[in-house]
Design an enzyme around this catalytic site. Structure first.
Site, short mmCIF file in Angstrom:
data_model
loop_
_atom_site.label_atom_id
_atom_site.label_comp_id
_atom_site.label_asym_id
_atom_site.label_seq_id
_atom_site.Cartn_x
_atom_site.Cartn_y
_atom_site.Cartn_z
CG ASP A 127 -17.44 -44.97 -88.33
OD1 ASP A 127 -16.43 -46.14 -88.14
OD2 ASP A 127 -16.83 -44.17 -88.68
CE LYS A 173 -18.60 -52.02 -89.97
NZ LYS A 173 -18.92 -50.44 -89.97
N GLY A 184 -12.21 -49.34 -87.83
CA GLY A 184 -12.06 -49.32 -86.51
C GLY A 184 -13.29 -49.70 -85.98
CG HIS A 185 -15.06 -52.81 -86.79
ND1 HIS A 185 -15.06 -54.09 -87.28
CD2 HIS A 185 -15.06 -51.81 -87.57
CE1 HIS A 185 -15.38 -53.45 -88.71
NE2 HIS A 185 -15.36 -52.49 -88.79
CD GLN A 234 -13.98 -50.32 -94.76
OE1 GLN A 234 -13.90 -51.37 -95.55
NE2 GLN A 234 -12.97 -50.03 -93.83
P1 GDP Z 1 -18.05 -49.55 -86.26
O1 GDP Z 1 -17.04 -49.34 -87.19
O2 GDP Z 1 -19.34 -50.04 -87.25
O3 GDP Z 1 -17.82 -51.12 -85.42
O4 GDP Z 1 -18.40 -48.85 -85.55
P2 GDP Z 1 -17.41 -47.81 -84.51
O5 GDP Z 1 -16.59 -48.61 -83.63
O6 GDP Z 1 -16.56 -47.22 -85.49
O7 GDP Z 1 -18.46 -46.87 -83.87
C1 GDP Z 1 -19.42 -47.01 -83.28
C2 GDP Z 1 -19.36 -46.49 -81.78
O8 GDP Z 1 -20.60 -46.54 -81.19
C3 GDP Z 1 -18.53 -47.30 -80.94
O9 GDP Z 1 -17.96 -46.02 -80.05
C4 GDP Z 1 -19.38 -48.17 -80.18
O10 GDP Z 1 -18.71 -48.56 -78.71
C5 GDP Z 1 -20.48 -47.31 -80.06
N1 GDP Z 1 -21.85 -47.81 -79.76
C6 GDP Z 1 -22.27 -49.12 -80.38
N2 GDP Z 1 -23.48 -49.19 -80.30
C7 GDP Z 1 -24.02 -48.25 -79.31
C8 GDP Z 1 -25.19 -47.98 -78.78
O11 GDP Z 1 -26.13 -48.55 -78.90
N3 GDP Z 1 -25.27 -46.88 -77.92
C9 GDP Z 1 -24.17 -45.79 -77.90
N4 GDP Z 1 -24.22 -45.01 -76.97
N5 GDP Z 1 -23.05 -46.35 -78.37
C10 GDP Z 1 -22.74 -47.36 -78.92
P1 IMO Z 2 -15.62 -49.01 -90.41
O1 IMO Z 2 -15.30 -50.43 -90.68
C1 IMO Z 2 -16.29 -45.01 -91.71
C2 IMO Z 2 -14.11 -43.76 -95.23
C3 IMO Z 2 -13.19 -42.55 -95.27
C4 IMO Z 2 -13.07 -41.97 -96.35
C5 IMO Z 2 -13.47 -43.08 -97.59
C6 IMO Z 2 -12.03 -43.83 -98.04
O2 IMO Z 2 -14.96 -48.79 -89.03
O3 IMO Z 2 -17.08 -48.79 -90.35
P2 IMO Z 2 -10.12 -45.14 -97.37
O4 IMO Z 2 -9.07 -44.92 -96.23
O5 IMO Z 2 -11.23 -46.58 -97.08
O6 IMO Z 2 -9.40 -45.18 -98.47
O7 IMO Z 2 -11.20 -43.93 -97.08
O8 IMO Z 2 -14.12 -44.40 -96.66
N1 IMO Z 2 -13.78 -44.89 -94.65
C7 IMO Z 2 -14.59 -45.14 -93.47
N2 IMO Z 2 -15.69 -44.21 -92.85
N3 IMO Z 2 -16.08 -46.19 -91.08
C8 IMO Z 2 -15.04 -46.97 -91.53
O9 IMO Z 2 -14.70 -48.24 -91.43
C9 IMO Z 2 -14.39 -46.54 -92.81
N4 IMO Z 2 -13.35 -46.76 -93.75
C10 IMO Z 2 -13.38 -46.09 -94.48
O10 IMO Z 2 -13.22 -41.85 -94.21
O11 IMO Z 2 -14.38 -41.05 -96.62
MG MG Z 3 -15.65 -47.53 -87.40
#
Ligand code: GDP
Ligand code: IMO
Ligand code: MG
Length: 431
Positions: free
Chosen positions: A13, A16, A40-41, A225
């Site tokens: 999270d 990415k 979840g991206h 991840q």
């Molecule tokens: P990922 O799994 O690595 O793609 O990250 P996620 O999407 O799960 O979580 C990142 C969250 O931060 C998302 O809701 C993005 O829209 C948000 N985000 C990304 N870059 C920034 C930033 O520079 N500032 C803020 N405030 N939000 C950001």
């Molecule tokens: P993105 O790509 C954050 C975590 C789960 C749990 C562990 C194992 O959005 O960054 P699983 O369901 O993979 O067997 O869970 O890994 N986890 C993540 N945490 N971002 C993710 O993906 C994750 N995918 C799995 O919360 O701790």
């Molecule tokens: Mg994510």
């Protein structure tokens, strides 16, 4: 410049999705090599929010090819939903834009039931998985009993494999976990129908990506991840079931490491973690609520509140060691605006001894106390900064401090979720 891998340098999270969306402009083909819909991206483009679990985050760029490679585990229901949603919003009008690996393993209902039942049985010691069946599906792959995308195209062979799997899984579900069994016929019909719909996307993705590279295409690999969730190098057993590190991008997509030009590690300007496991810089009480609210730190996949902490340099140094980072994409710097002081963890203290490296043993990691350096905060709203020099002095100092304590250059700074809220300092595709 050759191909670029973007991956998480912390616990997932990191942002990415946003970074891949930014770099997609400079690349031709975007590949998701590992993981499943545990990911979840999130992207925000002109106020519109998109969350991708399986489809690469480059899909919003017209004309870019997107690949879900063999190393991914695919829940076909989720993939088809994602495809339908995209089409409904005017994207993916050309099915040729998306390619899916024929050899990717398929998540079946029993994987999800086993994932949930196992977590329930673990009680307090649960991993905190996303309950999407990821671990059990990868277990089957390694045990060589997995069902793959290509099997969905051959009804007889699929039925045979499903029947053999159900014999074992239903025994486990019923007799060990005391739960529901998965019915054969309904599952068979349902998954063959998914296969029919997915057929158009299924190809030899390794061949496709390598051909693209041979023709001069720039390929961007979208890691899922984060480094500390890596099955071999992460905080085991509080990890996911794949190699989330750079090597995993090569094996997952069937591309040799010599084709990779650079690896960019995405890191938040602080840190978060969902699920259980050690997290030395974790904040509690009012401190955590402040960051969680400002950063909207709730999981994109499960909606769970994310644990939040200060930037942890040993973790990012470890990510550099495991992945060979060419740069950090530092996200969410805007979230720290308005804090009187900001802290960075530079080392740990474990049993009274200062340690500069992430400890390998879980018990040590759990006992690690952060050694902090405190820096001055900044009051200004930085979300409209587009150049590094637009940032207030204290924010620039914070970024430079991160470079100093991680020994990695900050190649990009993100100051908001929107595509344009980005400062590119060095472009890995142009270097
Ligand atoms: P990922 O799994 O690595 O793609 O990250 P996620 O999407 O799960 O979580 C990142 C969250 O931060 C998302 O809701 C993005 O829209 C948000 N985000 C990304 N870059 C920034 C930033 O520079 N500032 C803020 N405030 N939000 C950001
Ligand atoms: P993105 O790509 C954050 C975590 C789960 C749990 C562990 C194992 O959005 O960054 P699983 O369901 O993979 O067997 O869970 O890994 N986890 C993540 N945490 N971002 C993710 O993906 C994750 N995918 C799995 O919360 O701790
Ligand atoms: Mg994510």
């Amino acid at each position: 410049m050759k191909s670029v891998i973007v991956l998480g340098a912390q616990w997932g999270d990191e942002g990415k999705g946003k970074i891949v969306d930014i770099y997609s402009e400079f690349s031709d083909t975007i590949v998701r090599p590992t993981g499943g819909n545990n990911a979840g991206h999130t992207l925000v483009v002109k106020g519109e929010k998109y969350i991708f679990h399986l489809i690469p985050s480059g899909i919003l760029h017209p004309g870019k090819k997107c690949v879900i490679a063999n190393g991914v585990v695919i829940d076909p229901k989720v993939l088809l939903m994602e495809i339908d949603r995209l089409k409904g919003r005017g994207y993916l009008q050309d099915d040729g834009q998306l390619k899916v690996g024929l050899l990717a393993n398929i998540i079946l209902p029993y994987h999800i039931l086993i994932d949930k039942a196992r977590e329930e049985k673990l009680g307090d010691r649960k991993i905190g998985t996303t309950a999407r069946g990821i671990g059990p599906c990868y277990e089957d792959k390694i045990a060589r009993v997995g069902i793959r995308a290509c099997d969905l195209l051959r009804p007889e062979s699929f039925a045979e494999k499903l029947r053999a799997n159900l014999e074992a899984k239903n025994f486990l579900l019923k007799n060990y976990f005391g739960g529901e069994e998965v019915p054969f016929q309904r599952t068979c019909d349902e998954y063959l129908a998914y296969g029919e719909r997915l057929k158009t996307y299924l190809i030899d993705t390794s061949l496709f990506i390598n051909d693209e590279i041979a023709q001069g295409a720039k390929v961007l690999f979208e890691g899922a991840q984060g480094t500390l969730l890596d099955i071999d190098h992460g905080t085991y057993p509080f990890v996911t079931s794949t190699n989330t590190t750079a090597g995993g991008a090569c094996t997952g997509s069937g591309v040799g490491p010599t084709k990779i030009g650079a690896v960019i590690g995405v890191s938040k300007a602080y840190a978060t973690r969902v699920g259980g496991g050690p997290f030395p810089t974790e904040m509690f009480d009012e401190e955590v609520q402040k960051i969680r609210d400002r950063g909207n730190e709730y999981g994109s996949t499960t909606g769970r509140p994310r644990r939040c902490g200060w930037f942890d340099a040993p973790v990012v140094r470890y990510a550099n060691r495991l992945n060979g980072l060419a740069g950090i994409a530092l996200t969410k710097l805007d979230v720290l605006s308005g804090l009187p002081n900001v802290k960075v963890c530079v080392a740990y203290e474990i049993d009274g001894v200062r340690r500069d490296q992430v400890p390998l043993l879980l018990t040590e990691f759990e006992a690690a106390k952060p050694v902090y350096e405190q820096l001055e905060g900044w009051k200004e709203d930085i979300s409209s900064a587009r150049e590094f020099d637009d940032l207030p002095k204290a924010a620039r100092k914070y970024v430079r401090k991160i470079e100093e304590i991680t020994a990695v250059e900050v190649a990009l700074v993100s100051v908001g979720p929107e595509r344009n809220q980005t400062i590119i300092r060095r472009n890995p595709f142009r270097a």
